[in-house]
Design a protein around this motif. Structure first.
Motif, mmCIF file in Angstrom:
data_model
loop_
_atom_site.group_PDB
_atom_site.id
_atom_site.type_symbol
_atom_site.label_atom_id
_atom_site.label_comp_id
_atom_site.label_asym_id
_atom_site.label_seq_id
_atom_site.Cartn_x
_atom_site.Cartn_y
_atom_site.Cartn_z
ATOM 1 N N ALA A 99 -6.597 8.953 -8.967
ATOM 2 C CA ALA A 99 -6.622 9.399 -10.362
ATOM 3 C C ALA A 99 -7.681 8.627 -11.157
ATOM 4 O O ALA A 99 -8.415 9.217 -11.957
ATOM 5 N N GLN A 100 -7.752 7.326 -10.936
ATOM 6 C CA GLN A 100 -8.764 6.519 -11.624
ATOM 7 C C GLN A 100 -10.174 6.991 -11.243
ATOM 8 O O GLN A 100 -11.059 7.089 -12.089
ATOM 9 N N ALA A 106 0.858 -1.181 0.000
ATOM 10 C CA ALA A 106 0.000 0.000 0.000
ATOM 11 C C ALA A 106 0.896 1.234 0.000
ATOM 12 O O ALA A 106 1.188 1.815 1.019
ATOM 13 N N GLU A 107 1.342 1.629 -1.166
ATOM 14 C CA GLU A 107 2.248 2.757 -1.309
ATOM 15 C C GLU A 107 1.469 3.997 -1.709
ATOM 16 O O GLU A 107 0.359 3.912 -2.228
ATOM 17 N N ALA A 108 2.092 5.148 -1.481
ATOM 18 C CA ALA A 108 1.460 6.410 -1.844
ATOM 19 C C ALA A 108 1.142 6.449 -3.337
ATOM 20 O O ALA A 108 0.096 6.955 -3.735
ATOM 21 N N ASP A 109 2.032 5.914 -4.167
ATOM 22 C CA ASP A 109 1.796 5.904 -5.609
ATOM 23 C C ASP A 109 0.536 5.131 -5.953
ATOM 24 O O ASP A 109 -0.232 5.546 -6.818
ATOM 25 N N SER A 110 0.301 4.001 -5.266
ATOM 26 C CA SER A 110 -0.882 3.189 -5.522
ATOM 27 C C SER A 110 -2.142 3.948 -5.138
ATOM 28 O O SER A 110 -3.147 3.910 -5.853
ATOM 29 N N TRP A 165 -14.578 4.217 -12.073
ATOM 30 C CA TRP A 165 -14.942 3.884 -10.704
ATOM 31 C C TRP A 165 -14.729 2.426 -10.342
ATOM 32 O O TRP A 165 -14.303 2.121 -9.229
ATOM 33 N N ALA A 166 -14.991 1.519 -11.242
ATOM 34 C CA ALA A 166 -14.780 0.096 -10.934
ATOM 35 C C ALA A 166 -13.298 -0.182 -10.695
ATOM 36 O O ALA A 166 -12.929 -0.885 -9.745
ATOM 37 N N GLY A 223 -11.588 -1.278 -7.065
ATOM 38 C CA GLY A 223 -10.702 -2.431 -6.920
ATOM 39 C C GLY A 223 -9.366 -2.048 -6.301
ATOM 40 O O GLY A 223 -8.830 -2.762 -5.449
ATOM 41 N N GLN A 224 -8.825 -0.899 -6.705
ATOM 42 C CA GLN A 224 -7.549 -0.449 -6.145
ATOM 43 C C GLN A 224 -7.705 -0.030 -4.683
ATOM 44 O O GLN A 224 -6.865 -0.352 -3.846
ATOM 45 N N PHE A 225 -8.797 0.686 -4.375
ATOM 46 C CA PHE A 225 -9.041 1.068 -2.981
ATOM 47 C C PHE A 225 -9.257 -0.171 -2.110
ATOM 48 O O PHE A 225 -8.801 -0.221 -0.966
ATOM 49 N N MET A 226 -9.937 -1.178 -2.665
ATOM 50 C CA MET A 226 -10.134 -2.440 -1.931
ATOM 51 C C MET A 226 -8.790 -3.074 -1.577
ATOM 52 O O MET A 226 -8.566 -3.488 -0.438
ATOM 53 N N ALA A 227 -7.933 -3.178 -2.571
ATOM 54 C CA ALA A 227 -6.633 -3.817 -2.353
ATOM 55 C C ALA A 227 -5.823 -3.053 -1.306
ATOM 56 O O ALA A 227 -5.206 -3.661 -0.418
#
Length: 110
Positions: A35-36, A25-29, A42-43, A47-51
């Motif tokens: 950004a997405q 869980a890095e700042a870039d992620s 949104w989907a 998914g990225q926020f979930m991870a």
């Protein structure tokens, strides 16, 4: 409708696999997820926020919970999460962890 369900399941599976694959869980992620979201993807953002939330990111947990709860009203999408994930995210969301909020700079009125 079937395509949305397949996309939802695929996104959820990828988000669950992310910690196992060593995605930190890095700042870039987090910035990429934001950004997405801002681009209306949104989907992908969910998914990225979930991870990130599954990896312990409190801000991502807050955002994932928001998107999960208000998906139908705001995004015309239904996302899913395992109840244990939601409980973990809620615990993270209540913590004082998180990124600092930028200072609000009002626009001068004319």
């Amino acid at each position: 409708m079937k395509a949305k369900r397949v996309l939802l399941i695929t996104t959820a599976c990828l988000a669950l696999m992310a910690p196992a694959l060593g995605m930190a869980a890095e700042a870039d992620s987090y910035d990429e997820a934001v950004a997405q979201y801002q681009q209306g993807h949104w989907a992908t953002a969910y998914g990225q926020f979930m991870a990130l939330a599954n990896a312990g990111d409190a801000d991502a947990a807050r955002t994932a919970l928001f998107m999960l709860r208000y998906g139908p009203q705001l995004y015309n999408s239904h996302w899913d999460a395992i109840p244990a994930q939601v409980r973990r995210w809620e615990q993270l969301a209540m913590s004082t962890q998180g990124r600092s909020t930028p200072v609000f700079q009002p626009v001068a009125s004319r």
